[in-house]
Design a protein around this motif. Structure first.
Motif, PDB file in Angstrom:
ATOM      1  N   ALA A   1       0.825  -1.216   0.000  1.00 23.94           N
ATOM      2  CA  ALA A   1       0.000   0.000   0.000  1.00 23.94           C
ATOM      3  C   ALA A   1       0.856   1.262   0.000  1.00 23.94           C
ATOM      4  CB  ALA A   1      -0.933  -0.012   1.207  1.00 23.94           C
TER       5      ALA A   1
ATOM      6  N   PRO B   1      -3.882  -2.724  -3.086  1.00 29.62           N
ATOM      7  CA  PRO B   1      -2.892  -2.399  -2.052  1.00 29.62           C
ATOM      8  C   PRO B   1      -2.956  -3.402  -0.907  1.00 29.62           C
ATOM      9  CG  PRO B   1      -4.778  -0.944  -1.877  1.00 29.62           C
ATOM     10  CD  PRO B   1      -5.021  -1.784  -3.090  1.00 29.62           C
TER      11      PRO B   1
ATOM     12  N   HIS C   1      -1.700  -4.307   3.044  1.00 27.51           N
ATOM     13  CA  HIS C   1      -1.222  -3.711   4.291  1.00 27.51           C
ATOM     14  C   HIS C   1      -0.675  -4.802   5.212  1.00 27.51           C
ATOM     15  CE1 HIS C   1      -4.292  -0.936   2.704  1.00 27.51           C
ATOM     16  NE2 HIS C   1      -3.604   0.033   3.281  1.00 27.51           N
TER      17      HIS C   1
END
Length: 448
Positions: A79, A89, A91
């Motif tokens: 991300a 994205p 994380h």
């Protein structure tokens, strides 16, 4: 049951991976030439469901965007990476599905880049392997100075913490599967073994056996030169690389080769250094196809300058074109195969230069001995009285060389051959020392 297939690009010192189960797979840090990954998936009889990147790469053009487009796979990118294309994205703590019973756990591991992410492969919830990209490598870590020099110390400390995070949370038996470390200049040092586990790294990795302050100080002191083309590859990957084109380049005859040389373009002879020294087209440069062709040609050639390739065979030419595409040299301007007799006008004599050993150097006592190794290599030992111009700076410093014969050496011969070809093309009398520096002392040369 899972599988991990390794796709190596030894010329760049990297490894790429296809990991999957019985029906689906994920490509990790794929190379520019995605046909290798597609072929691996076809052999396994699986579809590529996702493509994941550990970070935005500096040393090679990623094939991730194109592989995702061609296969319809989901493209997963950290991300924090600043990119200009659509992606999913990921994380810290996110899970990426691989196949039934198989998942990848995203683990934030900043250090090589601020956004770097490792992926832990879990089978029925249990960690079995870690795709560590440029974070925890075999015996070392990815270098922290490629993003921004002012961030080097901060990222070095983050690299130390990231290595400990992986080591502290993963079982000893977890396989460590890095992208860098097998010759890549993205690595702080080279791999100390061909394979490893978290347990083995816990007792041997520099980041895991030293305290943070010691590790950071020693890491910064040991950082080596950065290949010039890295400054271009990062932005290419951030913007989104164009699809690779490996179709054969246009064929150049001897008249076209002469025109390109006259225009100041680079004409690169891919043959072995022995064959090149014995006879070559005047004005051409020698970068052997076997070895680190892409690294050193991309490092030395001005970015975007046309290059024409001379190869012994169509197969050698195709392999070189593939290798160069990985570092953003996408399309040779032209190419020719055969040998000097095919590349020169009828009756024209090829150029040549001498090859020698360190024993020969000691016997002749030449006035000029040129060392083209990097600063870090020369710091360890050097031939007394030798000149020093690192190979990657040589094209712009030829005027510094004295008149008369110049004997040029590196650590083993290949880089000396590249340097000798530049000297020869510029009109210097070059002698290429094609020998291991380990033989210099026994030959009677003084090393300091």
């Amino acid at each position: 049951m899972y599988f991990v297939e390794t796709i190596e690009t030894p010329g760049l010192g990297n490894r790429h991976y296809l990991v999957g189960g019985s029906t689906a797979a994920v490509a990790v840090d794929p190379p520019r030439d995605i046909d290798q990954v597609i072929a691996a998936a076809a052999r396994r009889g699986v579809r590529i469901a996702r493509v994941v990147e550990t970070h935005v790469h500096n040393d090679y053009v990623s094939g991730g965007l194109e592989l995702a487009r061609v296969t319809g796979a989901e493209y997963v990118v950290p991300a924090g990476a600043r990119v200009s294309f659509p992606r999913t994205p990921v994380h810290d703590g996110d899970t990426v599905a691989v196949d039934e019973g198989l998942t990848l756990l995203a683990v934030a591991t900043p250090g090589h880049t601020p956004h770097h992410t490792a992926y832990v492969l879990r089978e029925t919830g249990a960690p079995v392997a870690a795709f560590t990209g440029g974070s925890l490598l075999i015996g070392t870590v990815g270098r922290p100075d490629l993003v921004e020099p002012r961030l080097t110390e901060e990222l070095a400390r983050a690299q130390h913490a990231s290595a400990h995070r992986l080591a502290d949370t993963l079982p000893d038996a977890t396989a460590v599967l890095p992208t860098h470390g097998f010759g890549s200049f993205c690595s702080s040092a080279q791999a100390t073994a061909d394979s490893s586990t978290v347990g083995e790294e816990r007792t041997a990795n520099e980041a895991l056996v030293k305290d943070a302050d010691t590790f950071v100080a020693e890491l910064q002191a040991a950082l080596d030169d950065v290949p010039a083309y890295y400054a271009h590859i990062g932005p290419v990957n951030s913007f989104g690389p164009a699809p690779v084109d490996l179709t054969p380049p246009a064929t150049a005859g001897h008249a076209a080769l002469a025109d390109r040389l006259s225009a100041g373009e680079w004409v690169v002879d891919l043959r072995h250094r022995v064959a090149f020294a014995e006879g070559h087209v005047p004005g051409t440069y020698n970068f052997e196809a076997d070895g680190q062709l892409a690294t050193y040609l991309a490092w030395l050639i001005p970015w975007g300058k046309p290059v024409t390739l001379l190869a012994e065979s169509p197969a050698q030419l195709a392999d070189a074109q593939r290798e160069l595409a990985r570092v953003g040299i996408d399309r040779p301007a032209a190419a020719a195969t055969g040998g000097p007799a095919d590349w020169l006008p009828s009756g024209a004599a090829p150029a040549s230069f001498r090859r020698a050993t360190f024993a020969g150097l000691a016997g002749e006592h030449p006035a000029a001995v040129l060392d083209v190794r990097r600063d870090s290599e020369r710091a360890g030992r050097r031939i007394a009285g030798s000149l020093h111009i690192p190979l990657h700076t040589l094209p712009g410093r030829l005027a510094e060389l004295p008149d008369g014969p110049v004997w040029v050496h590196c650590a083993g011969g290949p880089r000396a051959a590249i340097a000798a070809s530049f000297l020869d093309a510029a009109g210097h009398e070059a002698v290429a020392v094609d020998d291991s520096l380990d033989h210099a002392g026994a030959a009677g040369l003084t090393l300091t």
